[in-house]
Design a protein around this motif. Structure first.
Motif, PDB file in Angstrom:
ATOM      1  N   HIS A 295       0.827  -1.154  -0.112  1.00  0.00           N
ATOM      2  CA  HIS A 295      -0.215   0.070  -0.022  1.00  0.00           C
ATOM      3  C   HIS A 295       0.926   1.436   0.085  1.00  0.00           C
ATOM      4  CE1 HIS A 295      -4.040  -1.739   1.430  1.00  0.00           C
ATOM      5  NE2 HIS A 295      -3.185  -2.714   0.962  1.00  0.00           N
ATOM      6  N   ALA A 296       0.421   2.237  -0.624  1.00  0.00           N
ATOM      7  CA  ALA A 296       1.065   3.651  -0.457  1.00  0.00           C
ATOM      8  C   ALA A 296       0.308   4.478   0.263  1.00  0.00           C
ATOM      9  CB  ALA A 296       1.352   4.044  -2.274  1.00  0.00           C
ATOM     10  N   LEU A 297       1.104   5.505   0.936  1.00  0.00           N
ATOM     11  CA  LEU A 297       0.114   6.417   1.730  1.00  0.00           C
ATOM     12  C   LEU A 297       0.771   7.791   1.368  1.00  0.00           C
ATOM     13  CD1 LEU A 297      -1.753   7.116   4.051  1.00  0.00           C
ATOM     14  CD2 LEU A 297      -0.147   6.811   5.777  1.00  0.00           C
ATOM     15  N   MET A 298      -0.008   8.714   0.723  1.00  0.00           N
ATOM     16  CA  MET A 298       0.422   9.759   0.315  1.00  0.00           C
ATOM     17  C   MET A 298      -0.283  10.960   0.811  1.00  0.00           C
ATOM     18  SD  MET A 298       1.306   9.384  -3.880  1.00  0.00           S
ATOM     19  CE  MET A 298       2.341  10.586  -3.665  1.00  0.00           C
ATOM     20  N   GLY A 299       0.222  12.168   1.053  1.00  0.00           N
ATOM     21  CA  GLY A 299      -0.658  13.174   1.509  1.00  0.00           C
ATOM     22  C   GLY A 299       0.370  14.361   1.726  1.00  0.00           C
ATOM     23  N   PRO A 300       0.031  15.485   1.944  1.00  0.00           N
ATOM     24  CA  PRO A 300       0.796  16.821   2.100  1.00  0.00           C
ATOM     25  C   PRO A 300       1.329  16.772   3.363  1.00  0.00           C
ATOM     26  CG  PRO A 300      -1.630  17.429   2.353  1.00  0.00           C
ATOM     27  CD  PRO A 300      -1.642  15.946   1.930  1.00  0.00           C
ATOM     28  N   ASN A 301       2.636  17.866   3.534  1.00  0.00           N
ATOM     29  CA  ASN A 301       3.296  17.547   4.900  1.00  0.00           C
ATOM     30  C   ASN A 301       2.329  17.975   6.012  1.00  0.00           C
ATOM     31  OD1 ASN A 301       5.411  19.528   2.941  1.00  0.00           O
ATOM     32  ND2 ASN A 301       6.101  17.605   3.662  1.00  0.00           N
ATOM     33  N   GLY A 302       2.527  17.374   7.166  1.00  0.00           N
ATOM     34  CA  GLY A 302       1.775  17.672   8.208  1.00  0.00           C
ATOM     35  C   GLY A 302       0.350  16.854   8.230  1.00  0.00           C
ATOM     36  N   ALA A 303       0.209  15.861   7.314  1.00  0.00           N
ATOM     37  CA  ALA A 303      -0.851  15.341   7.180  1.00  0.00           C
ATOM     38  C   ALA A 303      -1.232  14.154   8.341  1.00  0.00           C
ATOM     39  CB  ALA A 303      -1.227  14.685   6.100  1.00  0.00           C
ATOM     40  N   GLY A 304      -0.057  13.776   8.900  1.00  0.00           N
ATOM     41  CA  GLY A 304      -0.091  12.893   9.928  1.00  0.00           C
ATOM     42  C   GLY A 304       0.409  11.475   9.578  1.00  0.00           C
ATOM     43  N   LYS A 305       1.030  11.382   8.517  1.00  0.00           N
ATOM     44  CA  LYS A 305       1.625   9.908   7.946  1.00  0.00           C
ATOM     45  C   LYS A 305       2.576   9.491   8.890  1.00  0.00           C
ATOM     46  CE  LYS A 305       3.106  11.887   4.163  1.00  0.00           C
ATOM     47  NZ  LYS A 305       2.831  13.386   4.347  1.00  0.00           N
ATOM     48  N   THR A 306       3.546  10.177   9.334  1.00  0.00           N
ATOM     49  CA  THR A 306       4.627   9.846  10.347  1.00  0.00           C
ATOM     50  C   THR A 306       4.220   9.446  11.609  1.00  0.00           C
ATOM     51  OG1 THR A 306       6.369  10.952   9.198  1.00  0.00           O
ATOM     52  CG2 THR A 306       6.766  10.226  11.573  1.00  0.00           C
ATOM     53  N   THR A 307       3.102  10.185  12.135  1.00  0.00           N
ATOM     54  CA  THR A 307       2.183  10.003  13.302  1.00  0.00           C
ATOM     55  C   THR A 307       1.470   8.497  13.322  1.00  0.00           C
ATOM     56  OG1 THR A 307       2.015  12.407  13.687  1.00  0.00           O
ATOM     57  CG2 THR A 307       0.387  10.934  14.763  1.00  0.00           C
ATOM     58  N   LEU A 308       0.994   8.189  12.171  1.00  0.00           N
ATOM     59  CA  LEU A 308       0.454   6.982  11.963  1.00  0.00           C
ATOM     60  C   LEU A 308       1.591   6.054  12.128  1.00  0.00           C
ATOM     61  CD1 LEU A 308      -1.863   5.020  11.275  1.00  0.00           C
ATOM     62  CD2 LEU A 308      -1.299   5.543   8.751  1.00  0.00           C
ATOM     63  N   SER A 309       2.718   5.970  11.628  1.00  0.00           N
ATOM     64  CA  SER A 309       3.627   5.077  11.747  1.00  0.00           C
ATOM     65  C   SER A 309       4.138   5.190  13.206  1.00  0.00           C
ATOM     66  CB  SER A 309       4.914   5.242  10.888  1.00  0.00           C
ATOM     67  OG  SER A 309       4.986   6.439  10.255  1.00  0.00           O
ATOM     68  N   TYR A 310       4.265   6.104  13.973  1.00  0.00           N
ATOM     69  CA  TYR A 310       4.619   5.977  15.352  1.00  0.00           C
ATOM     70  C   TYR A 310       3.628   5.329  16.063  1.00  0.00           C
ATOM     71  CZ  TYR A 310       8.746   8.902  14.521  1.00  0.00           C
ATOM     72  OH  TYR A 310      10.118   9.374  14.199  1.00  0.00           O
TER      73      TYR A 310
END
Ligand SMILES: Nc1ncnc2c1ncn2[C@@H]1O[C@H](COP(=O)(O)OP(=O)(O)OP(=O)(O)O)[C@@H](O)[C@H]1O
Ligand SMILES: [Mg+2]
Length: 246
Positions: A31-46
């Motif tokens: 799966h690929a997860l894309m989104g603008p800076n600050g969308a919360g992608k890294t927060t999801l991984s953490y």
């Protein structure tokens, strides 16, 4: 072997970051997860890895039919989860073989003989078509951006997780390095593992061809689709995607 995230809400510093985020990654899917800076992608991984600064206020995360929110980070790793950090720290002086052996031991909770480990490493280097002299370098110190990313892919190959999250594994790569990393990921995909790739670069996804693409805005997934979403994003960016709350 699915990863099932349901209505996840995550706070950091008392700020709501993820809002009712749901995501299912089935076994061996990419799966690929894309989104603008600050969308919360890294927060999801953490949050998936149980980082103490990210508080789950609602929702659930199941991996291998187990509720992982009750588990410590190392227990999640033992289940087969792996996170390649967006900003890996520099460990000056540690040579690559020692680094990878230590990480193998920590990850699997078992030690293997130096000779057996070297054999494992050599087979993975061959699989990834990487030069064996790469092992003589020290970790992150003096490694170029592309070499650091290659080390990440090698680490992934050595640890053989069931599910990997690659957070911006392509940042700072030139086009040749991008192809090398992408072909490494593709080879690992044949070894059957689930992958969530977080990226800003359409190019990487064109090489990798993920099964599913998600667009994330303001802490939630606003669109899920197939590869055709990649070309739509390339054409129009995020402007056509709206957060249902706004
Ligand atoms: N430890 C923290 N303390 C305070 N705010 C944080 C913390 N971590 C993340 N945030 C905030 O959470 C929001 C989401 O950040 P996150 O790093 O998850 O975004 P991202 O989608 O990974 O962005 P990028 O594409 O730039 O990597 C941002 O507003 C960020 O400032
Ligand atoms: Mg990020």
């Amino acid at each position: 072997m699915s990863l099932v995230i349901t209505k996840l809400n995550v706070q950091t510093e008392n700020k709501d970051i993820l809002k009712d985020l749901s995501l299912i990654v089935k076994p061996n899917e990419v799966h690929a997860l894309m989104g603008p800076n600050g969308a919360g992608k890294t927060t999801l991984s953490y949050a998936i890895f149980g980082h103490p600064n990210y508080k789950i206020t609602q929702g659930s995360i199941y991996f291998l039919d187990q509720n992982i929110l009750d588990l410590e980070t190392h227990e999640r790793a033992r289940l087969g989860l792996f996170l390649a950090f967006q900003n890996p720290s520099t460990i000056a002086g540690l040579d690559i073989v020692s680094f990878l052996r230590a990480s193998y031991k920590a990850y699997h909770g078992i030690d293997i003989t130096p000779l057996a480990f070297r054999r494992l490493l050599n087979s993975k280097l061959d699989l990834l078509e990487m030069d064996h002299s790469f092992l003589d370098r020290s970790v992150n110190e003096n490694l170029s951006g592309g070499e650091k990313k290659r080390l990440e892919i090698l680490q992934l190959a050595v640890l053989e997780p069931k599910f990997a999250i690659l957070d911006e594994c392509d940042s700072g790569l030139d086009i040749d390095a991008l192809k090398i990393v992408a072909s490494g990921i593709k080879k690992l995909m044949q070894a059957k593992l689930g992958i969530l790739i977080i990226t800003h670069y359409i190019k990487l996804l064109q090489f990798i061809e993920p099964d599913v693409v998600h667009v994330m805005l303001n802490g939630t997934i606003v669109k899920t689709g197939g590869k055709d979403l990649i070309s739509e994003l390339e054409l129009n960016g995020y402007k056509n995607f709206k957060n249902p709350e706004l």
